[in-house]
Design a protein around this motif. Structure first.
Motif, PDB file in Angstrom:
ATOM      1  N   ALA A  36      -2.713   5.068   2.545  1.00 49.41           N
ATOM      2  CA  ALA A  36      -2.853   4.601   3.925  1.00 49.41           C
ATOM      3  C   ALA A  36      -2.899   5.463   4.965  1.00 49.41           C
ATOM      4  O   ALA A  36      -3.810   5.319   5.525  1.00 49.41           O
ATOM      5  N   ASN A  37      -2.174   6.376   5.014  1.00 49.32           N
ATOM      6  CA  ASN A  37      -2.346   7.511   5.975  1.00 49.32           C
ATOM      7  C   ASN A  37      -3.416   8.393   5.881  1.00 49.32           C
ATOM      8  O   ASN A  37      -4.054   8.673   6.967  1.00 49.32           O
ATOM      9  N   PHE A  38      -3.795   8.568   4.668  1.00 46.44           N
ATOM     10  CA  PHE A  38      -5.215   9.343   4.340  1.00 46.44           C
ATOM     11  C   PHE A  38      -6.043   8.571   5.101  1.00 46.44           C
ATOM     12  O   PHE A  38      -7.115   8.972   5.782  1.00 46.44           O
ATOM     13  N   PHE A  39      -6.418   7.191   5.036  1.00 41.86           N
ATOM     14  CA  PHE A  39      -7.516   6.446   5.485  1.00 41.86           C
ATOM     15  C   PHE A  39      -7.438   6.239   7.044  1.00 41.86           C
ATOM     16  O   PHE A  39      -8.383   6.445   7.505  1.00 41.86           O
ATOM     17  N   LEU A  40      -6.228   6.284   7.374  1.00 37.62           N
ATOM     18  CA  LEU A  40      -6.105   6.086   8.839  1.00 37.62           C
ATOM     19  C   LEU A  40      -6.159   7.321   9.607  1.00 37.62           C
ATOM     20  O   LEU A  40      -6.930   7.394  10.685  1.00 37.62           O
ATOM     21  N   GLU A  41      -6.034   8.468   9.103  1.00 39.24           N
ATOM     22  CA  GLU A  41      -6.232   9.897   9.671  1.00 39.24           C
ATOM     23  C   GLU A  41      -7.494  10.325   9.366  1.00 39.24           C
ATOM     24  O   GLU A  41      -8.160  11.147  10.349  1.00 39.24           O
ATOM     25  N   ASN A  42      -8.406   9.943   8.419  1.00 42.59           N
ATOM     26  CA  ASN A  42      -9.543  10.599   8.115  1.00 42.59           C
ATOM     27  C   ASN A  42     -10.769   9.631   8.221  1.00 42.59           C
ATOM     28  O   ASN A  42     -12.046   9.989   7.800  1.00 42.59           O
ATOM     29  N   PHE A  43     -10.631   8.427   8.326  1.00 34.40           N
ATOM     30  CA  PHE A  43     -11.708   7.402   8.668  1.00 34.40           C
ATOM     31  C   PHE A  43     -12.813   8.021   9.737  1.00 34.40           C
ATOM     32  O   PHE A  43     -14.047   7.669   9.402  1.00 34.40           O
ATOM     33  N   ASN A  44     -12.417   8.400  10.732  1.00 35.16           N
ATOM     34  CA  ASN A  44     -13.347   8.837  11.843  1.00 35.16           C
ATOM     35  C   ASN A  44     -14.265   9.828  11.388  1.00 35.16           C
ATOM     36  O   ASN A  44     -15.491  10.080  11.595  1.00 35.16           O
ATOM     37  N   ALA A  45     -13.816  10.943  10.767  1.00 37.55           N
ATOM     38  CA  ALA A  45     -14.408  12.261  10.264  1.00 37.55           C
ATOM     39  C   ALA A  45     -15.226  11.851   9.106  1.00 37.55           C
ATOM     40  O   ALA A  45     -16.305  12.218   8.960  1.00 37.55           O
ATOM     41  N   THR A  72     -17.058   6.290  12.697  1.00 43.17           N
ATOM     42  CA  THR A  72     -17.193   5.187  13.343  1.00 43.17           C
ATOM     43  C   THR A  72     -15.701   4.932  14.208  1.00 43.17           C
ATOM     44  O   THR A  72     -14.634   6.127  14.151  1.00 43.17           O
ATOM     45  N   GLN A  73     -15.547   4.161  15.137  1.00 44.28           N
ATOM     46  CA  GLN A  73     -14.420   4.363  15.980  1.00 44.28           C
ATOM     47  C   GLN A  73     -13.362   3.142  15.514  1.00 44.28           C
ATOM     48  O   GLN A  73     -12.235   3.129  15.909  1.00 44.28           O
ATOM     49  N   ASN A  74     -13.808   2.203  14.657  1.00 42.18           N
ATOM     50  CA  ASN A  74     -12.803   1.216  14.088  1.00 42.18           C
ATOM     51  C   ASN A  74     -12.455   1.450  12.711  1.00 42.18           C
ATOM     52  O   ASN A  74     -13.399   1.480  12.042  1.00 42.18           O
ATOM     53  N   ALA A  75     -11.369   1.253  12.449  1.00 40.00           N
ATOM     54  CA  ALA A  75     -10.868   1.676  10.915  1.00 40.00           C
ATOM     55  C   ALA A  75     -11.120   0.474  10.253  1.00 40.00           C
ATOM     56  O   ALA A  75     -11.496   0.813   8.812  1.00 40.00           O
ATOM     57  N   VAL A  76     -10.991  -0.713  10.528  1.00 41.26           N
ATOM     58  CA  VAL A  76     -11.345  -1.722   9.548  1.00 41.26           C
ATOM     59  C   VAL A  76     -12.708  -1.866   9.331  1.00 41.26           C
ATOM     60  O   VAL A  76     -13.068  -1.838   8.109  1.00 41.26           O
ATOM     61  N   ALA A  77     -13.642  -1.623  10.025  1.00 36.90           N
ATOM     62  CA  ALA A  77     -15.049  -1.591  10.044  1.00 36.90           C
ATOM     63  C   ALA A  77     -15.279  -0.198   8.899  1.00 36.90           C
ATOM     64  O   ALA A  77     -16.169  -0.511   8.002  1.00 36.90           O
ATOM     65  N   ALA A  78     -14.761   0.778   9.057  1.00 39.25           N
ATOM     66  CA  ALA A  78     -14.928   1.971   8.550  1.00 39.25           C
ATOM     67  C   ALA A  78     -14.605   1.719   7.040  1.00 39.25           C
ATOM     68  O   ALA A  78     -15.280   2.052   5.817  1.00 39.25           O
ATOM     69  N   ILE A  79     -13.359   1.144   6.974  1.00 39.12           N
ATOM     70  CA  ILE A  79     -12.816   0.789   5.407  1.00 39.12           C
ATOM     71  C   ILE A  79     -13.728  -0.274   4.678  1.00 39.12           C
ATOM     72  O   ILE A  79     -14.222  -0.039   3.530  1.00 39.12           O
ATOM     73  N   ALA A 120       0.683  -1.209  -0.048  1.00 42.94           N
ATOM     74  CA  ALA A 120      -0.060  -0.005  -0.085  1.00 42.94           C
ATOM     75  C   ALA A 120       0.820   1.310   0.106  1.00 42.94           C
ATOM     76  O   ALA A 120       1.896   1.382   0.628  1.00 42.94           O
ATOM     77  N   ASP A 121       0.270   2.227  -0.828  1.00 36.05           N
ATOM     78  CA  ASP A 121       1.240   3.418  -0.692  1.00 36.05           C
ATOM     79  C   ASP A 121       0.934   4.207   0.681  1.00 36.05           C
ATOM     80  O   ASP A 121      -0.312   4.202   1.022  1.00 36.05           O
TER      81      ASP A 121
END
Length: 87
Positions: A34-43, A47-54, A29-30
């Protein structure tokens, strides 16, 4: 019988080709994505869980279409397995 053997050989060759291509590639993964998804998934998903959000928000249509393709494939296998004539 000859057709069935040829079909099996073709299927095994195609499976071998797909597995060779799959295991030969190095997918990483670039870090920017990856950092974009990890930083912005909550906004984005609230959700509180990154895996569920993705999985549930970002890839929901991908999952739906994969399920549809699986259903069509299983239906085709069932349809072709009912055929009893031997060529």
């Amino acid at each position: 019988m000859k057709r069935r053997v040829m079909t099996m050989i073709f299927t095994m060759a195609l499976t071998s080709l797909v597995l060779f291509i799959n295991f030969d590639t190095n997918l990483v993964a670039d870090p920017l994505i990856a950092n974009f998804f990890l930083e912005n998934f909550n906004a984005d998903t609230h959700t509180q869980n990154a895996v569920a959000a993705i999985y549930l928000n970002y890839r929901v249509f991908d999952s739906i279409f994969e399920t549809l393709i699986l259903l069509i494939s299983v239906s085709a296998v069932i349809n072709f397995s009912w055929r009893r004539t031997d060529d």
